[in-house]
Design a protein around this motif. Structure first.
Motif, PDB file in Angstrom:
ATOM      1  N   VAL A  25      16.753  29.530 -21.747  1.00  0.00           N
ATOM      2  CA  VAL A  25      15.679  29.241 -22.698  1.00  0.00           C
ATOM      3  C   VAL A  25      14.355  29.054 -21.953  1.00  0.00           C
ATOM      4  N   THR A  36      15.410  33.698 -23.735  1.00  0.00           N
ATOM      5  CA  THR A  36      14.377  33.589 -24.763  1.00  0.00           C
ATOM      6  C   THR A  36      13.059  33.101 -24.176  1.00  0.00           C
ATOM      7  N   ALA A  71      11.977  27.618 -28.339  1.00  0.00           N
ATOM      8  CA  ALA A  71      13.160  26.872 -27.897  1.00  0.00           C
ATOM      9  C   ALA A  71      13.742  26.030 -29.024  1.00  0.00           C
ATOM     10  N   LEU A  95      16.532  28.526 -32.457  1.00  0.00           N
ATOM     11  CA  LEU A  95      17.433  29.543 -31.909  1.00  0.00           C
ATOM     12  C   LEU A  95      18.322  30.079 -33.019  1.00  0.00           C
ATOM     13  N   VAL A 114      17.639  25.766 -18.745  1.00  0.00           N
ATOM     14  CA  VAL A 114      16.184  25.703 -18.921  1.00  0.00           C
ATOM     15  C   VAL A 114      15.589  25.449 -17.548  1.00  0.00           C
TER      16      VAL A 114
END
Length: 224
Positions: A48, A69, A95, A98, A111
């Protein structure tokens, strides 16, 4: 954070100059993931706030499927160009949302130096939704101030210059403070929501002004 999502931001410079993570970091995460459950699955990993995919590119060798992402389409364009030979699915997404992921569908979520920009409550709730019951959330980062191995007294000097209210501190977004504090803001949420096996590793081995009552104990103080 607005800087990174600005279409005019140079993702190419970010990709070139951003520090990299040790290759052993993925091994550390996997060792934790399988510590209490050697059969824990490694089918799906999601990175993320991937930026230009720097850490995401370390994951395909360990997981059957890797997704990454970011809220910035510009960053993701650079990520795709840098990952052309790897099977990574990049998704433009905040974030905290999702929704393209199903409930209990992710084995490991990472992360890398990004969780300080999130709405902590909303992200933690979304991570909990998509992770499997045996899943792992790994939040990590570096402060950017450096560590002087041979001259540790310099750590405090450069930190005070970078964060002091009368120096450069007033020019940083609040997210920087969350990062420098070792993401301890997340601990209250993890405790309240009964996340299990919350642990952390700090290198170097201290964060100034920290009360042990408010954060989980440090379980390691070496580079990972």
């Amino acid at each position: 954070m607005a800087t990174y999502s600005n279409p005019q931001y140079s993702a190419a410079n970010y990709q070139t100059n951003r520090p990299r993570y040790r290759e052993t970091l993925v091994d550390t995460i996997l060792a934790y993931h399988k510590r209490d459950n050697p059969g824990a699955e490694t089918n799906v990993a999601v990175d993320v706030a991937t930026g230009t995919g720097i850490f995401a590119r370390q994951l395909p060798a360990h997981f059957a499927k890797v997704m990454a992402t970011d809220i910035s389409g510009t960053m993701l364009e650079s990520a795709r160009a840098s990952s052309a030979s790897q099977a990574i699915e990049y998704v433009e997404s905040a974030a905290e949302d999702l929704s393209f992921l199903g409930d209990s569908s992710v084995d490991v979520m990472t992360v890398a130096t990004g969780a300080h920009w999130f709405d902590t409550e909303r992200f933690a709730a979304e991570a909990r939704r998509v992770l499997r019951p045996t899943g792992t959330l790994a939040i990590f980062g570096y402060t950017g101030f450096g560590h002087f191995v041979d001259y540790p007294q310099c750590d405090k000097i450069i930190k005070e210059f970078g964060l002091g209210d009368d120096r450069l501190g007033r020019f940083w977004d609040r997210g920087r403070e969350v990062l420098v504090n070792g993401y301890r803001e997340y601990h209250a949420i993890f405790t309240r929501d009964a996340w299990t096996h919350v642990t952390r590793n700090i290198y170097p081995n201290t964060i100034e002004g920290e009360s042990a009552a408010n954060v989980p104990a440090v379980v390691g103080s070496g580079p990972v």
